[in-house]
Design a protein around this motif. Structure first.
Motif, PDB file in Angstrom:
ATOM      1  N   GLU A  49       1.065  -1.320  -0.013  1.00 34.49           N
ATOM      2  CA  GLU A  49       0.070   0.053  -0.136  1.00 34.49           C
ATOM      3  C   GLU A  49       0.914   1.209  -0.174  1.00 34.49           C
ATOM      4  OE1 GLU A  49      -2.651  -0.258   3.282  1.00 34.49           O
ATOM      5  OE2 GLU A  49      -3.703  -1.900   2.348  1.00 34.49           O
ATOM      6  N   TRP A  50       2.148   1.249   0.490  1.00 32.28           N
ATOM      7  CA  TRP A  50       2.927   2.438   0.509  1.00 32.28           C
ATOM      8  C   TRP A  50       3.771   2.174  -0.810  1.00 32.28           C
ATOM      9  CZ3 TRP A  50       1.383   5.600   3.924  1.00 32.28           C
ATOM     10  CH2 TRP A  50       0.996   5.130   5.135  1.00 32.28           C
ATOM     11  N   LYS A  56       9.759  11.224   1.541  1.00 41.33           N
ATOM     12  CA  LYS A  56       9.312  11.825   2.985  1.00 41.33           C
ATOM     13  C   LYS A  56       8.558  11.060   3.705  1.00 41.33           C
ATOM     14  CE  LYS A  56       8.350  16.031   5.206  1.00 41.33           C
ATOM     15  NZ  LYS A  56       8.189  17.476   4.986  1.00 41.33           N
ATOM     16  N   THR A  57       7.283  10.455   2.833  1.00 43.95           N
ATOM     17  CA  THR A  57       6.207   9.563   3.723  1.00 43.95           C
ATOM     18  C   THR A  57       6.812   8.493   4.114  1.00 43.95           C
ATOM     19  OG1 THR A  57       4.771  10.784   2.001  1.00 43.95           O
ATOM     20  CG2 THR A  57       3.923   8.716   3.180  1.00 43.95           C
ATOM     21  N   LYS A  58       7.748   7.606   3.344  1.00 51.05           N
ATOM     22  CA  LYS A  58       8.201   6.408   3.924  1.00 51.05           C
ATOM     23  C   LYS A  58       8.930   6.717   5.003  1.00 51.05           C
ATOM     24  CE  LYS A  58       8.272   4.039  -0.520  1.00 51.05           C
ATOM     25  NZ  LYS A  58       8.933   3.450  -1.695  1.00 51.05           N
ATOM     26  N   GLY A  64       8.252   6.456  12.758  1.00 52.47           N
ATOM     27  CA  GLY A  64       7.059   6.221  13.505  1.00 52.47           C
ATOM     28  C   GLY A  64       7.027   4.738  13.994  1.00 52.47           C
ATOM     29  N   ILE A  65       7.474   3.938  13.059  1.00 49.82           N
ATOM     30  CA  ILE A  65       7.552   2.396  13.586  1.00 49.82           C
ATOM     31  C   ILE A  65       8.582   2.415  14.751  1.00 49.82           C
ATOM     32  CG2 ILE A  65       8.093   0.171  12.557  1.00 49.82           C
ATOM     33  CD1 ILE A  65       6.281   0.857  10.375  1.00 49.82           C
ATOM     34  N   ILE A  66       9.908   3.104  14.208  1.00 50.96           N
ATOM     35  CA  ILE A  66      10.936   2.704  15.172  1.00 50.96           C
ATOM     36  C   ILE A  66      10.717   3.304  16.671  1.00 50.96           C
ATOM     37  CG2 ILE A  66      13.264   3.805  15.737  1.00 50.96           C
ATOM     38  CD1 ILE A  66      13.746   3.375  12.604  1.00 50.96           C
TER      39      ILE A  66
END
Length: 81
Positions: A49-50, A56-58, A64-66
């Motif tokens: 989906e990504w 920049k979004t990735k 955020g996951i980190i």
């Protein structure tokens, strides 16, 4: 649609059962919500989906996951003390 609503309800039902057995208080809610967010993000990556979004979004999703994983580790260390 009914199936999704049932699953949504059951997650809180089983969360309540688990929290009462573990007795971790607020930290169990933090771990519960972190698991939901991480599962949704990893499922999105798996389903591509990504794909095609800006770098920049990735980077924002990865950072955020980190942060979430670091927070879970920190809560785990705090609970073990």
């Amino acid at each position: 649609m009914y199936f999704a609503g049932t699953i949504w309800f059951l997650k809180f039902f089983f969360y309540g059962m688990g929290e009462s057995k573990l007795g971790n208080g607020a930290s169990s809610w933090i771990l519960h919500m972190s698991t939901i967010i991480l599962t949704a993000n990893f499922w999105g990556v798996y389903r591509k989906e990504w794909h095609g979004v800006a770098k920049k979004t990735k980077w924002t999703i990865t950072s955020g996951i980190i942060v979430i994983i670091s927070s879970v580790v920190l809560v785990g260390i705090g609970n073990s003390i």
